[in-house]
Write a protein that holds these residues in place. Structure first.
Motif, PDB file in Angstrom:
ATOM      1  N   LEU B  89       0.837  -1.266   0.020  1.00  0.00           N
ATOM      2  CA  LEU B  89       0.040  -0.079   0.151  1.00  0.00           C
ATOM      3  C   LEU B  89       0.741   1.220  -0.093  1.00  0.00           C
ATOM      4  O   LEU B  89       0.400   2.113  -0.500  1.00  0.00           O
ATOM      5  CB  LEU B  89      -0.872   0.062   1.320  1.00  0.00           C
ATOM      6  N   CYS B 133      -0.141   2.985   5.457  1.00  0.00           N
ATOM      7  CA  CYS B 133       0.285   1.707   5.737  1.00  0.00           C
ATOM      8  C   CYS B 133      -0.466   1.298   7.078  1.00  0.00           C
ATOM      9  O   CYS B 133      -0.778   1.846   8.039  1.00  0.00           O
ATOM     10  CB  CYS B 133       1.582   1.829   6.793  1.00  0.00           C
ATOM     11  N   LEU B 138       5.237   1.492   9.001  1.00  0.00           N
ATOM     12  CA  LEU B 138       6.057   2.661   8.214  1.00  0.00           C
ATOM     13  C   LEU B 138       5.560   3.964   8.785  1.00  0.00           C
ATOM     14  O   LEU B 138       4.534   4.338   8.585  1.00  0.00           O
ATOM     15  CB  LEU B 138       5.824   2.568   6.685  1.00  0.00           C
TER      16      LEU B 138
END
Ligand code: SF4
Ligand code: SF4
Ligand code: SF4
Lengths: 376, 259
Positions: B89, B133, B138
């Motif tokens: 993503l 995320c 992240l």
């Protein structure tokens, strides 16, 4: 305050060095080296070198002072890293400019392009030989020193115009035109404001003018003249808000657009030299020069070189005022500038002249006190 | 006095005020900056010093955002490799296309684990990737000193970002709340062949293959040849990565809204 003049100091230095060199040499050489004409000639050179060095260093420190003050006005710190609080930054900048290549646009006029900045710088330097910095600074009386200083000061538009025209660049030329128009327009009220001071003090000699201020400094009673003088000086020094000749937003860099390297440094130095001269003139004419009011404790005015010290303090404060104005006001338009110059400044300065005449007639004015009797 | 410029100037402020007002403003600014100018003397002082923590404030007197401004800073990313689910993503959402999914050790040989590698030569520090995320692994940290001598050093591998993660710099894991009626994975049942590809590749293992009844053969028709299973998506675990749609050989999965 010392009784030694700057010239006598340099004469003593040269005499001392030459006598000692001569004493180790054989007789004929000795006589030749210690001869009076050589000593006098060298003393004049040393005198000039001291003045040159002092004014140079002061000018560069003045740039530092402006950068620091302007930084604080803008919520910054100004130069920071080279030397204590960035004091050596401008020396480094000057050295960088000194090392740079000097070039000339192909179509520019050789003579005008190089002689313009040089003459501009030199005439700005010459004024320092006239200005008294402290008591006993000048060896003799210079009865017209104020006129001479202002006369040399007003050479500038000519040299600016010469260098602008010979750069062969439309922005330079426009800047030069503006500069000439502005300086001529503001020369008149500036001189009229000076006339007010001359009327009150009765002398064109700067030293006498300073001593005439022993009872009160002229800025109080002659406040109108001070305002006109400062405004005129701002225009003469081409500082914001009257920096139309080099308006960066319109004219690139104005009349020094084509100059780089050392020639640009000449202009920059001369600009700040003139700013220094302007501040010094304000101090001499309106703020009592190196003298201090009588209520100041004598310990503060009697240490060695106290005169020079207080003089420099006042000069830097006056320049601080110029920086304050620069930090506050926006640049005016040409038409506004000229209209203010001709329509407002000249009548105001005439009023100041009449006020000065009234002051001389009245002799004593509350709350300032009386004029000293030695004048007129 | 037909000059319009003169006329407007006449109607404006008193000229004394015109000079005095800005000068007073400048003097006030000067006095304020004598106490402390806004400048942070960078190499000697740093914004992350606690003394700056609460200094930057907006007019109302409240810090910008939630908590001290520093918590909203978007610097270099930190990546927790252990919790990354390789959903891709972050790479999808990056507007500058600076994220590349690279293989990291630790996955099983059939399905290698892929984690983002970021090229800071392209990154605009928009923070979209850490917003997207789903695992919060992240995030963006407060590190801003990035100068390097080679272009290739600007590319931060997942391991390098894991190193930053382990330094435990101040970070702000942003978990964006799902909108209430977000699109879900829907199935077009007649097309599905029960191949298990989606369930195999789903990074969150939220797809279960459930048995469906094999239909009786009707006269003149053949029973289609397929595995009699169909995927069922556990919607609360689905992170909307779209992997299942991408791997489906029959294109029978699609985005839709059943609610
Ligand atoms: S911060 Fe923005 S530009 Fe940088 S990697 Fe993430 S999504 Fe891409
Ligand atoms: S969005 Fe998060 S979990 Fe998904 S691949 Fe990127 S870092 Fe890993
Ligand atoms: S989009 Fe598909 S592959 Fe991705 S998490 Fe949801 S069900 Fe799994």
């Amino acid at each position: 305050m010392s009784s030694a003049t700057l010239y006598s100091v340099s004469y003593f230095l040269v005499n001392y060095v030459l006598t000692h060199i001569g004493s180790v040499l054989p007789a004929p050489l000795n006589a030749w080296i210690t001869n009076g004409d050589l000593v006098t000639g060298l003393a004049v050179l040393v005198f000039g070198a001291i003045l040159l060095g002092a004014s140079m260093i002061n000018t560069i420190v003045l740039i530092w002072w402006e950068r620091k003050l302007l930084g604080r006005f803008m919520d910054r710190r100004g130069a920071m890293h080279v030397g204590y609080a960035g004091l050596l930054q401008n020396f480094a900048d000057g050295f960088k400019l000194f090392r740079k290549n000097t070039f000339r646009p192909r179509e520019a006029d050789w003579l005008g392009f190089f002689s313009g900045p040089t003459a501009y710088l030199v005439t700005s330097f010459v004024i320092f030989g006239i200005l008294p910095i402290s008591s006993g600074w000048n060896s003799g009386v210079l009865p017209l020193s104020l006129l001479l200083a202002l006369a040399i000061f007003s050479f500038a538009p000519l040299f600016i115009f010469v260098s602008a025209w010979s750069s062969n660049n439309k922005y330079s030329l426009m800047g030069g035109m503006r500069s000439a128009a502005q300086m001529i327009a503001y020369e008149v009220p500036l001189l009229l404001a000076v006339v007010a001071v001359v009327i009150v003090s009765g002398s064109f000699d700067l030293t006498t003018i300073v001593y005439e201020q022993q009872n009160y400094w002229f800025w109080g009673p002659l406040f109108l003249a001070l305002v006109v003088f400062v405004a005129g000086m701002l225009a003469e020094m081409e500082r914001i808000p009257f920096d139309l000749p080099e308006a960066e937003a319109e004219l690139v860099e104005g009349w020094n657009t084509e100059y780089g390297g050392m020639l640009f440094a000449f202009f920059m130095l001369a600009d700040y030299l003139r700013a220094l001269v302007g501040s010094i003139l304000v101090v001499l004419l309106f703020l009592g020069g190196w003298t201090m009011p009588t209520w100041v404790p004598s310990a503060a005015t009697s240490f060695p070189l106290a005169g020079i010290f207080w003089f420099m303090v006042k000069t830097y404060l006056v320049f601080g005022l110029f920086v304050w104005i620069r930090a506050s006001l926006p640049r005016v338009r040409t038409d506004q500038l000229l209209r203010v110059g001709w329509n407002r400044m000249i009548p105001l300065s005439l009023c100041a002249v009449f006020l000065a005449a009234a002051l001389v007639l009245a002799k004593c004015v509350w709350p300032f006190g009386c004029l000293p009797s030695m004048g007129v | 006095m037909s000059d319009p410029v003169t006329a407007t100037e006449k109607s404006s402020d008193n000229p004394i005020l015109w000079v005095a007002k800005p000068m007073v403003t400048a003097a006030r600014q000067f006095a304020k900056s004598l106490v402390r100018p806004s400048t942070v003397i960078y190499p000697y002082e740093r914004l992350e010093d606690p003394k700056f923590r609460d200094q930057v404030r907006i007019e109302s007197g409240k810090p910008i955002g939630v908590g001290p401004i520093w918590d909203n800073y978007r610097g270099v990313h930190a990546l927790n490799i252990a919790t990354c689910i390789s959903c891709n993503l972050c790479a999808f959402s990056c507007p500058d296309l600076c994220i590349e999914m690279v293989t990291v050790p630790g996955g099983d040989p059939k399905h290698p684990k892929k984690c983002p590698q970021i090229d800071y030569g392209k990154c605009s520090y928009c923070g979209f990737c850490s917003d997207a995320c789903p695992e919060g692994c992240l995030t963006m940290t407060t590190r801003y000193e990035l100068s390097v001598t080679k272009r290739s050093e600007m590319v931060y591998s997942p391991q390098k970002m894991f190193g930053i993660y382990e330094q435990k710099l101040p970070m702000h894991p942003i978990r964006v709340e799902r909108p209430a009626n977000e699109d879900q994975i829907l199935l077009e049942p007649p097309l599905c062949i029960g191949c298990n590809a989606c369930a195999r590749d789903c990074p969150t293992q939220c797809i279960t293959m459930l048995d469906i009844p094999k239909p009786e053969a009707k006269a003149g028709e053949k029973v289609p040849k397929r595995i009699w299973k169909e995927p069922v998506v556990n919607d609360s675990d689905c992170v909307r990565c779209g992997t299942c749609i991408n791997v489906c050989p029959k294109e029978c999965l699609f985005w839709g809204n059943r609610k």
